[in-house]
Design an enzyme around this catalytic site. Sequence first.
Site, PDB file in Angstrom:
ATOM      1  N   LYS A 167       0.802  -1.230   0.000  1.00 25.66           N
ATOM      2  CA  LYS A 167       0.000   0.000   0.000  1.00 25.66           C
ATOM      3  C   LYS A 167       0.835   1.281   0.000  1.00 25.66           C
ATOM      4  O   LYS A 167       0.361   2.344  -0.371  1.00 25.66           O
ATOM      5  CB  LYS A 167      -0.938   0.018   1.206  1.00 25.66           C
ATOM      6  CG  LYS A 167      -2.060  -1.001   1.154  1.00 25.66           C
ATOM      7  CD  LYS A 167      -3.208  -0.494   0.329  1.00 25.66           C
ATOM      8  CE  LYS A 167      -4.528  -1.222   0.543  1.00 25.66           C
ATOM      9  NZ  LYS A 167      -4.506  -2.640   0.812  1.00 25.66           N
ATOM     10  N   SER A 199       1.008  -9.949  -0.810  1.00 22.00           N
ATOM     11  CA  SER A 199       0.760  -8.508  -0.685  1.00 22.00           C
ATOM     12  C   SER A 199       1.036  -7.905   0.689  1.00 22.00           C
ATOM     13  O   SER A 199       1.217  -6.695   0.795  1.00 22.00           O
ATOM     14  CB  SER A 199      -0.692  -8.216  -1.082  1.00 22.00           C
ATOM     15  OG  SER A 199      -1.578  -9.020  -0.315  1.00 22.00           O
TER      16      SER A 199
HETATM   17  C1  LIG Z   1      -5.328  -3.613   0.485  1.00 23.90           C
HETATM   18  C2  LIG Z   1      -4.769  -4.970   0.422  1.00 23.90           C
HETATM   19  C3  LIG Z   1      -5.120  -5.859  -0.609  1.00 23.90           C
HETATM   20  C4  LIG Z   1      -6.155  -5.541  -1.662  1.00 23.90           C
HETATM   21  O1  LIG Z   1      -5.867  -4.388  -2.425  1.00 23.90           O
HETATM   22  P1  LIG Z   1      -7.037  -3.643  -3.226  1.00 23.90           P
HETATM   23  O2  LIG Z   1      -6.337  -2.574  -3.981  1.00 23.90           O
HETATM   24  O3  LIG Z   1      -8.006  -3.096  -2.226  1.00 23.90           O
HETATM   25  O4  LIG Z   1      -7.689  -4.666  -4.101  1.00 23.90           O
HETATM   26  C5  LIG Z   1      -4.488  -7.093  -0.634  1.00 23.90           C
HETATM   27  N1  LIG Z   1      -3.593  -7.453   0.295  1.00 23.90           N
HETATM   28  C6  LIG Z   1      -3.234  -6.640   1.308  1.00 23.90           C
HETATM   29  C7  LIG Z   1      -2.235  -7.108   2.292  1.00 23.90           C
HETATM   30  C8  LIG Z   1      -3.808  -5.366   1.404  1.00 23.90           C
HETATM   31  O5  LIG Z   1      -3.445  -4.568   2.420  1.00 23.90           O
END
Ligand SMILES: *Cc1c(COP(=O)(O)O)cnc(C)c1O
Length: 342
Positions: free
Chosen positions: A72, A324
Amino acid sequence: MTVTKPRLFTAETNRPAALPAAVALLDIEAAAARIAGRVERTPLVASPSLSRFSGQPIHLKLETRQPIGAFKQRGAMNAVLALTEDQRRRGLVTASTGNHGRAVAYTARELGLAATICMSALVPSNKVEAIRSLGAEVRIVGRSQDDAQVEVERLVAERELTPIPPFDDPDVVAGQGTIGLELIEELPELACVLIPLSGGGLAAGIAVAVKALRPSARIVGISMKRGAAMAAAIVAGRPVEVVEEETLADSLGGGIGLANRVTFALCRDLVDEVVLLSEDEIAAGIRHAALVEGETVEGAGAVGIAALLAGKVNPQGPTAVIVSGRNIDDALHRRIVSGAIA
Ligand SMILES: *Cc1c(COP(=O)(O)O)cnc(C)c1O
């Protein structure tokens, strides 16, 4: 369960030719230049175990290695650096299920700005504390992302704070899309990308970059069965209300916004397939990440690994799995890894 898009919503039939997409490759390249040195270029590592399991070369893109423990930071940093001096000085505000709030707080601290983070009571306490410790003001409001968003709008109207949206914003999407540029640079023969999917900023950004540079690559979005807002919207052909439920993939919770402007159209047009996972499958992904890959990964970050292990995606060719984020409560992580959960 696999959500197959109705024929109606393919790029050929549904994208008016004259209307430019909200985010293009050029925007993502500009974002990469803007955030260089302020955001980590994360490693892409081969996973021998998942490659053996699926019979294809599988690589993990470790966004867990960002200083805030999630991707993010890319979108937040790009969006804040794109603001005017006046917009920055008034202070930042956002609603977040955790990692975006953490990213805005971190960005504010790095750039010497004030930040207010609004979030719902469902957000795990470890995430709340992490944001407080970055020096941001935290406001807990309501039981849903939508309640938190109402508070953001009030602060924007009454105190003229500058909103940094979590996903539905061209600069945020372009920032997340820098992951796609890194993937193609390191794996030019990329055939498939597995992407955690919630509001769709991550999937939209990566999809714009990857489809521009490697049109044959397949984009697979992955959500939990409990409250998969983007999957429901793609099926319905428009953003719809979904009930927010507790899930191990808490960073994937929340709606896409009924007035979605950017990410819905991009995901509808560019995501080839959406896969939904049970809580047991997500737990197995977290466990595999810890015990086999040696990575602490939160539920949302483990859905790509989980989808492969569950046999719900069958990639053909070199595949990148977006891992992510790593921000999971320690005690919960221990219970999952020891098998006490699922
Ligand atoms: C926010 C987030 C997502 C999803 O991202 P989007 O842009 O809302 O689809 C996936 N994994 C993690 C760890 C996140 O913080």
